[in-house]
Design a protein around this motif. Structure first.
Motif, PDB file in Angstrom:
ATOM      1  N   LEU A  69       0.825  -1.216   0.000  1.00 26.36           N
ATOM      2  CA  LEU A  69       0.000   0.000   0.000  1.00 26.36           C
ATOM      3  C   LEU A  69       0.862   1.271   0.000  1.00 26.36           C
ATOM      4  CD1 LEU A  69      -2.757   1.409   0.240  1.00 26.36           C
ATOM      5  CD2 LEU A  69      -2.616   1.066   2.719  1.00 26.36           C
ATOM      6  N   GLY A  70       1.939   1.256   0.782  1.00 26.37           N
ATOM      7  CA  GLY A  70       2.811   2.435   0.846  1.00 26.37           C
ATOM      8  C   GLY A  70       3.359   2.784  -0.527  1.00 26.37           C
ATOM      9  N   HIS A  71       3.746   1.775  -1.260  1.00 29.05           N
ATOM     10  CA  HIS A  71       4.277   1.985  -2.620  1.00 29.05           C
ATOM     11  C   HIS A  71       3.177   2.482  -3.556  1.00 29.05           C
ATOM     12  CE1 HIS A  71       5.505   0.443  -6.675  1.00 29.05           C
ATOM     13  NE2 HIS A  71       6.589   1.116  -6.335  1.00 29.05           N
ATOM     14  N   ALA A  72       1.975   1.923  -3.421  1.00 26.68           N
ATOM     15  CA  ALA A  72       0.854   2.364  -4.272  1.00 26.68           C
ATOM     16  C   ALA A  72       0.586   3.855  -4.063  1.00 26.68           C
ATOM     17  CB  ALA A  72      -0.405   1.557  -3.963  1.00 26.68           C
ATOM     18  N   ILE A 117      -7.383   0.727  11.710  1.00 31.06           N
ATOM     19  CA  ILE A 117      -7.437   1.711  10.620  1.00 31.06           C
ATOM     20  C   ILE A 117      -8.384   1.140   9.564  1.00 31.06           C
ATOM     21  CG2 ILE A 117      -6.065   2.870   8.860  1.00 31.06           C
ATOM     22  CD1 ILE A 117      -3.626   2.535  10.752  1.00 31.06           C
ATOM     23  N   ASN A 118      -9.471   1.864   9.288  1.00 32.93           N
ATOM     24  CA  ASN A 118     -10.521   1.266   8.458  1.00 32.93           C
ATOM     25  C   ASN A 118     -10.460   1.681   6.986  1.00 32.93           C
ATOM     26  OD1 ASN A 118     -11.507   3.820   8.459  1.00 32.93           O
ATOM     27  ND2 ASN A 118     -13.525   3.327   9.263  1.00 32.93           N
ATOM     28  N   GLY A 119      -9.333   2.235   6.564  1.00 37.78           N
ATOM     29  CA  GLY A 119      -9.159   2.463   5.127  1.00 37.78           C
ATOM     30  C   GLY A 119      -9.503   3.858   4.639  1.00 37.78           C
ATOM     31  N   ARG A 120      -9.544   4.835   5.535  1.00 36.23           N
ATOM     32  CA  ARG A 120      -9.798   6.224   5.139  1.00 36.23           C
ATOM     33  C   ARG A 120      -8.761   7.124   5.821  1.00 36.23           C
ATOM     34  NH1 ARG A 120     -12.551   3.479   2.428  1.00 36.23           N
ATOM     35  NH2 ARG A 120     -14.767   3.665   1.971  1.00 36.23           N
ATOM     36  N   TYR A 121      -8.112   7.980   5.040  1.00 41.51           N
ATOM     37  CA  TYR A 121      -7.028   8.805   5.554  1.00 41.51           C
ATOM     38  C   TYR A 121      -7.111  10.193   4.920  1.00 41.51           C
ATOM     39  CZ  TYR A 121      -4.973   4.010   5.634  1.00 41.51           C
ATOM     40  OH  TYR A 121      -4.746   2.663   5.787  1.00 41.51           O
ATOM     41  N   ILE A 122      -6.672  11.229   5.660  1.00 42.11           N
ATOM     42  CA  ILE A 122      -6.338  12.522   5.049  1.00 42.11           C
ATOM     43  C   ILE A 122      -4.881  12.769   5.438  1.00 42.11           C
ATOM     44  CG2 ILE A 122      -6.709  15.027   5.093  1.00 42.11           C
ATOM     45  CD1 ILE A 122      -9.701  14.424   5.602  1.00 42.11           C
ATOM     46  N   LEU A 123      -4.023  12.900   4.426  1.00 40.78           N
ATOM     47  CA  LEU A 123      -2.585  12.971   4.709  1.00 40.78           C
ATOM     48  C   LEU A 123      -1.965  14.214   4.093  1.00 40.78           C
ATOM     49  CD1 LEU A 123      -1.737   9.211   4.025  1.00 40.78           C
ATOM     50  CD2 LEU A 123      -1.869  10.355   6.255  1.00 40.78           C
ATOM     51  N   GLN A 124      -0.937  14.704   4.757  1.00 38.89           N
ATOM     52  CA  GLN A 124      -0.164  15.829   4.236  1.00 38.89           C
ATOM     53  C   GLN A 124       0.865  15.296   3.224  1.00 38.89           C
ATOM     54  OE1 GLN A 124      -0.865  19.037   5.003  1.00 38.89           O
ATOM     55  NE2 GLN A 124      -2.584  18.196   6.162  1.00 38.89           N
ATOM     56  N   PRO A 125       1.243  16.125   2.246  1.00 41.04           N
ATOM     57  CA  PRO A 125       2.103  15.624   1.158  1.00 41.04           C
ATOM     58  C   PRO A 125       3.503  15.192   1.618  1.00 41.04           C
ATOM     59  CG  PRO A 125       1.795  18.005   0.996  1.00 41.04           C
ATOM     60  CD  PRO A 125       0.838  17.531   2.043  1.00 41.04           C
ATOM     61  N   ILE A 171       4.167  12.954   3.417  1.00 42.08           N
ATOM     62  CA  ILE A 171       4.188  11.477   3.481  1.00 42.08           C
ATOM     63  C   ILE A 171       4.956  10.896   2.287  1.00 42.08           C
ATOM     64  CG2 ILE A 171       2.004  11.092   2.222  1.00 42.08           C
ATOM     65  CD1 ILE A 171       3.002   9.093   5.298  1.00 42.08           C
ATOM     66  N   PHE A 172       4.941  11.596   1.151  1.00 41.13           N
ATOM     67  CA  PHE A 172       5.560  11.010  -0.053  1.00 41.13           C
ATOM     68  C   PHE A 172       7.079  10.860   0.109  1.00 41.13           C
ATOM     69  CE2 PHE A 172       1.670  12.953  -2.027  1.00 41.13           C
ATOM     70  CZ  PHE A 172       1.051  11.743  -2.323  1.00 41.13           C
ATOM     71  N   GLY A 173       7.714  11.881   0.699  1.00 35.59           N
ATOM     72  CA  GLY A 173       9.163  11.800   0.918  1.00 35.59           C
ATOM     73  C   GLY A 173       9.501  10.637   1.840  1.00 35.59           C
ATOM     74  N   LEU A 174       8.663  10.412   2.833  1.00 34.68           N
ATOM     75  CA  LEU A 174       8.903   9.311   3.772  1.00 34.68           C
ATOM     76  C   LEU A 174       8.673   7.961   3.084  1.00 34.68           C
ATOM     77  CD1 LEU A 174       7.148  10.953   6.827  1.00 34.68           C
ATOM     78  CD2 LEU A 174       9.599  10.630   6.518  1.00 34.68           C
ATOM     79  N   LEU A 175       7.656   7.890   2.241  1.00 28.77           N
ATOM     80  CA  LEU A 175       7.390   6.632   1.530  1.00 28.77           C
ATOM     81  C   LEU A 175       8.546   6.269   0.597  1.00 28.77           C
ATOM     82  CD1 LEU A 175       3.593   7.052   0.709  1.00 28.77           C
ATOM     83  CD2 LEU A 175       4.601   5.292   2.176  1.00 28.77           C
ATOM     84  N   ALA A 176       9.194   7.300   0.042  1.00 28.51           N
ATOM     85  CA  ALA A 176      10.298   7.059  -0.899  1.00 28.51           C
ATOM     86  C   ALA A 176      11.440   6.304  -0.228  1.00 28.51           C
ATOM     87  CB  ALA A 176      10.789   8.385  -1.468  1.00 28.51           C
ATOM     88  N   THR A 177      11.591   6.480   1.085  1.00 32.01           N
ATOM     89  CA  THR A 177      12.718   5.849   1.791  1.00 32.01           C
ATOM     90  C   THR A 177      12.231   4.773   2.777  1.00 32.01           C
ATOM     91  OG1 THR A 177      12.594   7.542   3.498  1.00 32.01           O
ATOM     92  CG2 THR A 177      14.140   7.940   1.684  1.00 32.01           C
ATOM     93  N   ILE A 213       6.032  -2.479   1.477  1.00 35.43           N
ATOM     94  CA  ILE A 213       6.231  -1.098   1.925  1.00 35.43           C
ATOM     95  C   ILE A 213       4.907  -0.638   2.537  1.00 35.43           C
ATOM     96  CG2 ILE A 213       6.787   1.265   1.207  1.00 35.43           C
ATOM     97  CD1 ILE A 213       8.485  -0.093  -1.052  1.00 35.43           C
ATOM     98  N   GLN A 214       4.903  -0.461   3.844  1.00 31.91           N
ATOM     99  CA  GLN A 214       3.666  -0.227   4.581  1.00 31.91           C
ATOM    100  C   GLN A 214       3.428   1.263   4.791  1.00 31.91           C
ATOM    101  OE1 GLN A 214       1.415  -2.333   5.144  1.00 31.91           O
ATOM    102  NE2 GLN A 214       2.431  -4.329   5.034  1.00 31.91           N
ATOM    103  N   LEU A 215       2.230   1.706   4.434  1.00 32.75           N
ATOM    104  CA  LEU A 215       1.832   3.093   4.694  1.00 32.75           C
ATOM    105  C   LEU A 215       1.871   3.373   6.194  1.00 32.75           C
ATOM    106  CD1 LEU A 215       0.596   5.777   3.683  1.00 32.75           C
ATOM    107  CD2 LEU A 215      -1.658   4.730   4.016  1.00 32.75           C
ATOM    108  N   THR A 216       1.428   2.399   6.991  1.00 29.05           N
ATOM    109  CA  THR A 216       1.378   2.589   8.454  1.00 29.05           C
ATOM    110  C   THR A 216       2.757   2.969   8.993  1.00 29.05           C
ATOM    111  OG1 THR A 216      -0.411   0.970   8.565  1.00 29.05           O
ATOM    112  CG2 THR A 216       0.741   1.455  10.626  1.00 29.05           C
TER     113      THR A 216
END
Ligand code: G1P
Length: 289
Positions: A111-114, A204-212, A214-220, A229-232
């Motif tokens: 999910l994190g990668h998606a 976590i039931n599958g609904r999120y509002i996230l600040q951008p 998060i993308f830099g963190l997902l990259a690493t 790669i987990q969003l959590t």
């Protein structure tokens, strides 16, 4: 504070819990009553004020894009036959030109990668994320309640609901701190913990509002549970520099990724329809008896 204008829908999953149906039909296109699962999720986003819909798809998912396109020949035929009710139904659901975007995840890395695959389409603004396995029913939609909490806090909002404490290994689980407005501070988060290691039974039931950010963190982000790669895990790191608020959703959630949840959703939504309820009640009584 920037408005939440865009929503991301990760729809690349293979749907292995739903074979053989998902060999050729994307799980998001399976129908609950008379419309695909993805329609319910997009409706929830639109109703909460979302203006642009971003789909992270994969191979064999092309008909999701077709579904959200205008079907010119169909509309023409309906018009010739005077089928105004059907035309109006389709029109009420039709995304306007230029309000959908599609990108492909290419590899099933989690999910994190998606979510990371949507980084350029989202850009530098907060965004909603809706996992289409979960469809919901409540007076105030889950995402609408979350947008209200976002407008109050200006930060990240993660929706949670209560699960059976024996089932924490199926979900991301949060630790709950102080109440904050209509929500609460999230003090911890762990992906798919054993019941003994779970900080609560709030999943976590599958609904999120996230600040951008998060993308830099997902990259690493290193791989986590399930070697994905987990969003959590990335959200937990986001919590080092930003506040994470929990939104306690009190309505119904149906997990359409599993056959039993999918059947339950069909019954619940059919019973919720005034035009269908009497017949469905009779059918259920007959079959159960
Ligand atoms: C994902 C998330 C998990 C969340 C769940 C809800 O897991 O990683 O935190 O609780 O969705 O459906 P998945 O179901 O993709 O394994």
């Amino acid at each position: 504070m920037k408005k939440v204008r865009k929503a991301v829908f990760p729809v690349a999953g293979l749907g292995t819990r739903f074979l053989p149906a998902t060999k050729t039909v994307p799980k998001e296109m399976l129908t609950v009553v008379d419309r695909p699962v993805i329609q319910y999720v997009v409706d929830e986003a639109r109703e909460a004020g979302i203006e642009h819909f971003i789909f992270v798809t994969g191979r064999n998912k092309g008909n999701i894009e077709d579904y959200f396109d205008l079907q010119f020949e169909l509309n023409e035929t309906l018009a010739q036959r005077g089928k105004t009710a059907q035309i109006e139904l389709l029109q009420s659901m039709q995304p306007a030109a230029g309000t959908t975007s599609f990108t492909r995840q290419q590899e099933p890395l989690g999910l994190g990668h998606a979510v990371w695959c949507a980084r350029d389409l989202v850009g530098d603004e907060p965004f909603a994320l809706l996992l289409p396995d979960m469809i919901m029913r409540s007076n105030i939609s889950c995402m609408r309640g979350m947008v209200e909490l976002y407008e109050e806090t200006g930060s990240n909002v993660i929706a949670v609901a209560e699960c059976d404490p024996a089932e924490t290994h199926k979900y991301g689980i949060v630790g709950a701190g102080e109440k904050a407005g209509a929500g609460f501070e999230i003090t911890g988060m762990v992906e798919k913990p054993k019941p003994a290691d779970a900080p609560s039974n709030l999943y976590i039931n599958g609904r999120y509002i996230l600040q951008p950010e998060i993308f830099g963190l997902l990259a690493t982000q290193a791989r986590g549970a399930g070697n994905e790669i987990q969003l959590t895990d990335a959200m937990l790191r986001l919590g080092d520099t930003q506040r994470l608020f929990g939104y306690h959703y009190r309505g119904e959630t149906y997990d359409c990724g599993s056959p039993e949840g999918f059947v339950e959703a069909n019954l619940a939504f059919a019973l919720g329809r005034a035009d269908l309820r009497p017949q469905i009640e009779t059918i259920v009584r007959r079959l159960a008896g």
